[in-house]
Scaffold this motif. Structure first.
Motif, mmCIF file in Angstrom:
data_model
loop_
_atom_site.group_PDB
_atom_site.id
_atom_site.type_symbol
_atom_site.label_atom_id
_atom_site.label_comp_id
_atom_site.label_asym_id
_atom_site.label_seq_id
_atom_site.Cartn_x
_atom_site.Cartn_y
_atom_site.Cartn_z
ATOM 1 N N PRO A 336 -9.203 59.053 39.246
ATOM 2 C CA PRO A 336 -10.142 60.189 39.239
ATOM 3 C C PRO A 336 -11.573 59.684 39.391
ATOM 4 O O PRO A 336 -11.851 58.502 39.125
ATOM 5 N N LYS A 337 -12.468 60.538 39.829
ATOM 6 C CA LYS A 337 -13.861 60.142 39.997
ATOM 7 C C LYS A 337 -14.509 59.978 38.631
ATOM 8 O O LYS A 337 -14.603 60.915 37.849
ATOM 9 N N LEU A 338 -14.951 58.747 38.363
ATOM 10 C CA LEU A 338 -15.557 58.428 37.077
ATOM 11 C C LEU A 338 -16.918 57.793 37.303
ATOM 12 O O LEU A 338 -17.127 57.088 38.289
ATOM 13 N N ASP A 339 -17.831 58.055 36.383
ATOM 14 C CA ASP A 339 -19.185 57.517 36.474
ATOM 15 C C ASP A 339 -19.229 56.183 35.740
ATOM 16 O O ASP A 339 -19.129 56.142 34.507
ATOM 17 N N ASN A 340 -19.367 55.101 36.492
ATOM 18 C CA ASN A 340 -19.345 53.776 35.888
ATOM 19 C C ASN A 340 -20.536 53.533 34.969
ATOM 20 O O ASN A 340 -20.511 52.632 34.139
ATOM 21 N N LEU A 344 -18.340 56.372 28.250
ATOM 22 C CA LEU A 344 -17.078 57.059 27.989
ATOM 23 C C LEU A 344 -16.195 57.068 29.225
ATOM 24 O O LEU A 344 -14.977 56.938 29.133
ATOM 25 N N ASP A 345 -16.812 57.234 30.396
ATOM 26 C CA ASP A 345 -16.030 57.160 31.629
ATOM 27 C C ASP A 345 -15.497 55.748 31.841
ATOM 28 O O ASP A 345 -14.378 55.556 32.331
ATOM 29 N N ARG A 346 -16.309 54.753 31.476
ATOM 30 C CA ARG A 346 -15.858 53.375 31.585
ATOM 31 C C ARG A 346 -14.674 53.124 30.659
ATOM 32 O O ARG A 346 -13.700 52.485 31.028
ATOM 33 N N PHE A 347 -14.781 53.652 29.456
ATOM 34 C CA PHE A 347 -13.697 53.506 28.496
ATOM 35 C C PHE A 347 -12.443 54.238 28.991
ATOM 36 O O PHE A 347 -11.325 53.738 28.856
ATOM 37 N N SER A 351 -8.868 52.481 29.691
ATOM 38 C CA SER A 351 -7.639 52.971 29.059
ATOM 39 C C SER A 351 -6.575 53.256 30.105
ATOM 40 O O SER A 351 -5.384 52.985 29.902
ATOM 41 N N LEU A 352 -7.021 53.812 31.244
ATOM 42 C CA LEU A 352 -6.085 54.099 32.334
ATOM 43 C C LEU A 352 -5.538 52.790 32.907
ATOM 44 O O LEU A 352 -4.340 52.676 33.204
ATOM 45 N N ASP A 353 -6.413 51.795 33.051
ATOM 46 C CA ASP A 353 -5.970 50.460 33.495
ATOM 47 C C ASP A 353 -4.891 49.924 32.561
ATOM 48 O O ASP A 353 -3.860 49.410 33.005
ATOM 49 N N LYS A 354 -5.142 50.046 31.266
ATOM 50 C CA LYS A 354 -4.215 49.507 30.269
ATOM 51 C C LYS A 354 -2.880 50.238 30.318
ATOM 52 O O LYS A 354 -1.819 49.613 30.212
ATOM 53 N N MET A 355 -2.914 51.549 30.492
ATOM 54 C CA MET A 355 -1.662 52.311 30.544
ATOM 55 C C MET A 355 -0.840 51.908 31.760
ATOM 56 O O MET A 355 0.381 51.701 31.659
ATOM 57 N N ILE A 356 -1.488 51.787 32.926
ATOM 58 C CA ILE A 356 -0.771 51.403 34.141
ATOM 59 C C ILE A 356 -0.202 49.993 33.985
ATOM 60 O O ILE A 356 0.942 49.729 34.358
ATOM 61 N N GLU A 357 -0.995 49.099 33.403
ATOM 62 C CA GLU A 357 -0.521 47.730 33.178
ATOM 63 C C GLU A 357 0.693 47.730 32.245
ATOM 64 O O GLU A 357 1.674 47.026 32.474
ATOM 65 N N THR A 358 0.646 48.577 31.204
ATOM 66 C CA THR A 358 1.732 48.653 30.231
ATOM 67 C C THR A 358 3.014 49.171 30.870
ATOM 68 O O THR A 358 4.087 48.583 30.732
ATOM 69 N N ILE A 359 2.897 50.291 31.599
ATOM 70 C CA ILE A 359 4.085 50.895 32.210
ATOM 71 C C ILE A 359 4.612 49.997 33.324
ATOM 72 O O ILE A 359 5.827 49.840 33.485
ATOM 73 N N TYR A 360 3.706 49.387 34.092
ATOM 74 C CA TYR A 360 4.138 48.506 35.181
ATOM 75 C C TYR A 360 4.938 47.326 34.640
ATOM 76 O O TYR A 360 5.960 46.939 35.211
ATOM 77 N N GLY A 470 -29.656 54.319 28.718
ATOM 78 C CA GLY A 470 -28.847 54.367 29.935
ATOM 79 C C GLY A 470 -27.721 53.342 29.902
ATOM 80 O O GLY A 470 -27.820 52.312 29.233
ATOM 81 N N GLU A 471 -26.651 53.652 30.635
ATOM 82 C CA GLU A 471 -25.484 52.775 30.658
ATOM 83 C C GLU A 471 -25.618 51.683 31.726
ATOM 84 O O GLU A 471 -26.391 51.806 32.668
#
Length: 667
Positions: A336-340, A344-347, A351-360, A470-471
């Motif tokens: 999804p489109k996230l603001d780097n 919170l978008d980075r987090f 989290s999405l990276d971690k979930m994909i890594e876990t399921i993969y 700022g982030e």
């Protein structure tokens, strides 16, 4: 010399063998040699006067072709093939060639084949020839066997080599992928495949090889195990366990528990033990009670040990491969489109990276063969699951779609539960610590009893939490360094150039001034797009023209110095205090036409903002309000925690706050 007819016509044979090309056809003759118990097979090219290939010779030291069995080998080819293939494709490597039908594949690259074979019968060696023509595959000529003193073996010579696209490097690579696992299986028996005078070396595809010894103390059983990880898929040989007896003879083979996971983790495991000398590998109605089988303690022990180590070997590989796979997902726009720039978008992305890594890691097949729309659908389903917390529902979907064993289901459930808890815990911790930092800053600014000062308290806390402005910023300087040192570090961040301390000079009367905070913001492409300079003032000071002029002096130094300039870098200056006078109000009113709140000055992509502490607190509270409610975090808790501390305690305890940003850049 006799001419013999084969029961299938030439066209029928060619139709049955249409899948073969030169490489696969030649491999059939090599397999025929190994199937005949050869320990060495040689393949040599016959060169013509132009250094081209005119013929090919395959020679082995196997037991030869007994003339009494010739009709079985050549005449009833489909019956022979059917019988052998049942043995070849199940649980044994002893018969790999297509046997009967495989002997006719030479028509793909040659017009004529001539076998010279020597075999032993009743202690006497016999030699004879078999000749076939590619235009008449339905017949062969054989000569009368003659007594010979030559050793047993078979040599096949192929005349009139006919493959104009033949490439030796591709041929060598093909043979490596075809025979590497088999040569490793028989390495202690010194099996060799020699191509044009050079013994094949499969180290180029052997990613990792480990040897381990396991002991089952209860029965004093010893297992010598070799783990081979291949960096390419082997030809028609799945990832398998090979069970080898004490005489180095393979007794049985079967797919590993990690075979066909869809993760490209190609492997072979060779398990050698004396217990396989007499072992029941398959269920048998007439079981012999004193022979061990798969229900034995020894077998269960070694499989458990081997599986465990194999998974450990797979873990780093999977992690590395998953990084590449996730990068491809992002490149394909599946995320999804996230603001780097937003923490919170980075987090959320992490989290999405971690979930994909876990399921993969648990079920790679979920991701296999997906097109881009399917990738987008799957990744965004995972994202919605994370945001909603419905990970249990995701598990039920995966469980319903994939045929998983009990152990695999339990493993995936545990991993997803861990991911769920890790995600929630990390989110709560990050938000909690950011809210705590804001609450602490409020105390330093508003609680006069703390007697907080600018240098020891406000400055130190803002240095750690410059995300407030700022982030994705990188701290260049804080408090002490002057503009010359700031420029030295800025040049390093901007262009990677390293200059020694004190070597950078600026010709400006204000060059010795020290900025409270100087940070730069990098985009994903590594380029600096924004720089900020923050001047902090004690809450007791009312901001006026003097304080604004100090920031304008910073502004002028930056504006005059070309080395501070870069492609489209925006410069933002912040003057922060508890309140400001009418002079500042007038500056902000004059800049009102730009449509930005708190803006006091705007020239050439350089802006000065004057902000009050209350504005900063309000902005942060608005940003995190919805998360406070969702996670039921009460602001009063943080205020209460801060109100019982001294100014020194507040700044000291910040070292344990997870919201702290990295320290300033050091060259």
């Amino acid at each position: 010399m006799a001419v013999n007819k084969i029961e299938v016509e030439t066209t029928g044979i060619k139709r049955a063998l249409k899948k073969f090309n030169t490489f696969s056809a030649v491999s059939q003759y090599i397999w025929n040699g190994f199937d005949a118990n050869a320990t060495t097979v040689k393949v040599d090219f016959i060169k013509n006067q132009f250094n081209g290939i005119s013929g090919l010779v395959v020679k082995d030291n196997g037991y030869g072709i007994n003339s009494k069995k010739l009709q079985y080998k050549f005449k009833n080819i489909f019956e022979s093939n059917k019988t052998v293939k049942k043995r070849a494709n199940k649980n044994s490597s002893h018969i790999r060639g297509e046997n009967g039908i495989g002997r006719f594949t030479f028509f793909t690259f040659s017009s004529r084949a001539e076998w010279t074979t020597i075999y032993e019968d009743d202690g006497v060696n016999y030699k004879y020839k078999i000749i076939m023509d590619a235009s008449n595959l339905d017949e062969y000529i054989d000569t009368e066997p003659e007594v010979t003193t030559e050793t047993v073996g078979t040599t096949v010579e192929f005349m009139n080599f006919q493959d104009p696209k033949f490439d030796f490097d591709e041929y060598y690579e093909y043979m490596i992928l075809e025979f590497a696992w088999y040569l490793e299986l028989n390495s202690e028996n010194n099996y060799q495949l020699i191509l044009d005078g050079t013994a094949i070396n499969y180290s180029s595809i052997l990613e990792n090889k480990q040897k381990k010894t396991y002991y089952f103390e209860e029965t004093q059983s010893c297992f010598d195990v070799v783990f081979c990880i291949w960096n390419k898929k082997l030809h028609e040989e799945y990832s398998k366990y090979y069970y080898i007896n004490s005489k180095n003879i393979e007794q049985f083979k079967e797919n590993t528990t990690l075979n066909n996971k869809g993760d490209k983790f190609f492997h072979s495991v060779y398990i050698k033990s004396k217990i396989f000398d007499d072992f029941r590998f398959e269920d048998d109605a007439e079981q012999i009670s004193f022979i061990n089988g798969k229900d034995s303690k020894e077998y269960k022990f070694i499989i458990r040990k081997v599986d465990s180590h194999l998974k450990n070997m797979r873990n780093p590989y999977i992690k590395e491969y998953t990084k590449t796979y996730i990068s491809s997902l992002k490149k394909n726009g599946a995320y999804p489109k996230l603001d780097n720039k937003n923490a919170l978008d980075r987090f959320r992305e992490e989290s999405l990276d971690k979930m994909i890594e876990t399921i993969y890691s648990a079920q790679p097949k979920i991701f296999t063969g997906l097109n881009i729309p399917q990738q987008k659908t799957l990744v965004r389903l995972f994202d919605m699951t994370l945001q909603s917390g419905e990970i249990d529902s995701l598990y039920k979907i995966i469980e319903g779609v994939l045929d998983m064993q009990v152990q695999e289901r339990d493993e995936l459930a545990n991993l997803l539960e861990y991911t769920k808890m890790s995600h929630i815990t990390k989110a709560i911790t990050l938000i909690k610590d950011r809210l705590q930092a804001i609450a602490d800053l409020k105390q330093l600014v508003l609680n006069k009893d703390l007697k907080a000062n600018e240098r020891d308290h406000l400055q130190k806390l803002i240095e750690q939490h410059y995300w407030i402005f700022g982030e994705e910023y990188h701290l260049v300087t804080a408090e002490e360094p002057d503009f010359e040192e700031a420029l030295r570090r800025f040049i390093y961040v901007l262009r990677g150039e390293k200059h020694s301390k004190g070597s950078i000079k600026i010709d400006d009367k204000n060059k010795q001034r020290e900025m409270d905070i100087f940070a730069v913001q990098r985009k994903l492409d590594g380029k600096i797009k924004k720089s900020i300079i923050v001047e902090l003032k004690h809450p007791a000071i009312t901001l006026g023209s003097k304080e604004l002029q100090q920031v304008k002096d910073y502004f002028n130094v930056i504006d005059k110095e070309d080395r501070f300039k870069g492609d489209n870098i925006e410069w933002i200056f912040y003057l922060v205090g508890n309140k400001f006078n009418s002079e500042i109000s007038g500056e902000i009113e004059n800049a009102k036409s730009h449509g930005e709140r708190s803006l006091a000055y705007n020239v050439n992509r350089k802006k000065i903002y004057v902000k009050t502490w209350s504005e900063i607190f309000t902005e942060q509270e608005i940003n995190y309000n919805f998360l406070q409610e969702k996670l039921m975090l009460q602001q009063e808790i943080f205020i209460k925690r801060s109100s019982n501390k001294t100014a020194n305690e507040i700044t000291t305890e910040q070292k344990n706050n997870t919201a702290i940003r990295p320290k300033e850049i050091v060259i």
